[in-house]
Design a protein around this motif. Structure first.
Motif, short mmCIF file in Angstrom:
data_model
loop_
_atom_site.label_atom_id
_atom_site.label_comp_id
_atom_site.label_asym_id
_atom_site.label_seq_id
_atom_site.Cartn_x
_atom_site.Cartn_y
_atom_site.Cartn_z
N THR A 1 14.49 -27.83 11.63
CA THR A 1 14.25 -27.53 10.22
C THR A 1 15.58 -27.35 9.48
OG1 THR A 1 14.14 -25.16 10.67
CG2 THR A 1 12.06 -26.39 10.71
N TYR A 2 15.49 -27.35 8.19
CA TYR A 2 16.58 -26.88 7.34
C TYR A 2 15.96 -26.03 6.24
CZ TYR A 2 15.25 -30.50 3.95
OH TYR A 2 14.56 -31.29 3.06
N ASN A 3 16.76 -25.17 5.65
CA ASN A 3 16.25 -24.25 4.65
C ASN A 3 16.72 -24.63 3.25
OD1 ASN A 3 14.95 -22.64 6.58
ND2 ASN A 3 16.79 -21.43 6.94
N SER B 1 15.00 -18.32 1.01
CA SER B 1 14.91 -19.69 1.51
C SER B 1 13.46 -20.06 1.79
CB SER B 1 15.73 -19.86 2.79
OG SER B 1 15.18 -19.08 3.83
N SER B 2 13.21 -21.36 1.71
CA SER B 2 11.94 -21.92 2.15
C SER B 2 12.24 -23.00 3.18
CB SER B 2 11.17 -22.51 0.97
OG SER B 2 11.94 -23.49 0.29
N THR B 3 11.43 -23.07 4.22
CA THR B 3 11.72 -23.95 5.34
C THR B 3 11.16 -25.35 5.10
OG1 THR B 3 11.68 -22.09 6.87
CG2 THR B 3 11.44 -24.27 7.82
N SER C 1 19.06 -15.96 9.37
CA SER C 1 17.98 -16.95 9.44
C SER C 1 17.70 -17.62 8.10
CB SER C 1 16.69 -16.28 9.95
OG SER C 1 16.32 -15.21 9.10
N ALA C 2 18.15 -17.01 7.00
CA ALA C 2 17.94 -17.61 5.69
C ALA C 2 19.01 -18.66 5.36
CB ALA C 2 17.94 -16.53 4.60
N GLU D 1 21.02 -22.06 5.11
CA GLU D 1 20.51 -23.42 4.92
C GLU D 1 20.44 -24.19 6.23
OE1 GLU D 1 21.20 -26.94 1.63
OE2 GLU D 1 22.95 -25.85 2.39
#
Length: 347
Positions: free
Chosen positions: A70-72, A84-86, A247-248, A250
């Motif tokens: 994933t990327y944020n 952030s949103s995944t 974890s937030a 990018e």
């Protein structure tokens, strides 16, 4: 094999770019023939057909999801308080294939560029001869937000000031490569590259073996050895950590993947503390000495004592430890200065 051979295959709708169009064609040469490095891929595509390519594309997507790559997407301008949103990582099922000799020339050119940037970085935070001798205007150095006065005179770890260098590379009309931007602050992408390679090896094993790409594991091994060499003198079994914004971030997945490949601990500022003249990490209920920090936090946020007082991402006292040679931090603080596009005019 010629372009006529492709006319009945899955690439029948692909228009060759002929000479004089001002564009470079990756697949076809000027005579309309498939470039040699692409022949194993084209043969496999002809065997698969359009339906087979759709199945492979679907398989790649499944593997990306299984591996949770994933990327944020970040919102907010303050790195201390970004949300952030995944999003799912997108990986093209068709690989990019480059001729080995051409890749070697590109690698030599990038290595030369890295050595030049390393010399420039050493000078900017050392004697500043380039400015004093008017090779570079002073505003290029002192007016850039990436210049950290506190880093002047701080001894870099190991033999290089610039440890990791990423470059945005593309083709120009004649087919040669050009660098459009340098990434020197805290370059990302190694973890994604390693994950992408694992996915492609499983999704298209026949094509993968036919192309026989060079191993990325050698790079990971060499990177780890270089990190060990960046440890302070006297460290017998150096401990390496990857310092993450959290974890937030990018590229949080990239940081996890990289740390895993290096056999290093992924840490945040809250996991580290300065004591007894060294940097320590909380590990299994005890404190463990840290010798090398691979920094993924922007330099100005790395130490709230000496740099940005409002930073919640950095380690108090880190700059002091670097100054005394008690810990190696790469890329060294202030390396983001090299991302100034104005520098391209003077390199």
């Amino acid at each position: 094999m010629t372009s006529a051979h492709l006319a009945t295959g899955v690439l029948s709708g692909y228009p060759p770019t002929g000479p004089g169009t001002g564009r470079y064609d990756e697949l076809y040469d000027a005579a309309g023939a498939v470039r040699p490095q692409w022949e194993p891929v084209v043969d496999r595509l002809d065997e698969l057909g359009a339906a087979g390519m759709r199945r492979i594309d679907s398989r790649v997507g499944e593997l990306v999801e299984d591996d949770d790559i994933t990327y944020n997407i970040l919102t907010g301008d303050d790195p201390n308080a970004q949300t952030s949103s995944t999003a799912r990582w997108r990986l093209d099922a068709l690989p990019m294939v480059i001729d080995p000799d051409e890749w070697d020339r590109l690698a030599r050119g990038l290595a030369q560029r890295s050595l030049l940037l390393d010399a420039v970085l050493r000078d900017f935070y050392g004697p500043q001869r380039t400015v004093r001798e008017q090779v570079v205007p002073p505003e290029v150095l002192f007016a850039h937000p990436g210049f950290l006065r506190r880093a002047v005179g701080v001894r870099p770890p190991g033999t290089r000031s610039l440890f990791l260098h990423g470059a945005d590379v593309g083709r120009v009309a004649d087919g040669s490569f050009a660098v459009f931007a340098d990434r020197t602050q805290a370059p990302s992408g190694v973890g994604y590259a390693l994950a992408d390679r694992r996915v492609m090896a499983r999704a298209v094993p026949v094509m993968f073996r036919a192309v026989a790409p060079r191993s990325l594991l050698v790079f990971a091994q060499n990177l780890r050895l270089a990190l060990l060499e960046a440890a302070p003198a006297g460290a017998e079994k150096p401990t390496i950590v990857v310092l993450s914004p959290g974890s937030a971030s990018e590229t949080a997945f990239d940081q996890v993947s990289l740390a895993s490949s290096l056999g290093a601990s992924l840490v945040q500022a809250s996991d580290l503390t300065m004591r007894s003249g060294g940097l320590y990490m909380r590990s299994l209920g005890r404190m463990k000495r840290v010798d090398v920090v691979l920094r993924r936090v922007d330099a100005e946020y790395s130490d709230p004592l000496d740099l940005r007082a409002d930073s919640r991402l950095g380690v108090p006292g880190l700059v002091e430890l670097m100054t005394r040679g008690a810990v190696g931090v790469v890329n060294t603080l202030g390396s983001g200065l090299l991302e100034n596009p104005v520098l391209h005019a003077y390199l």
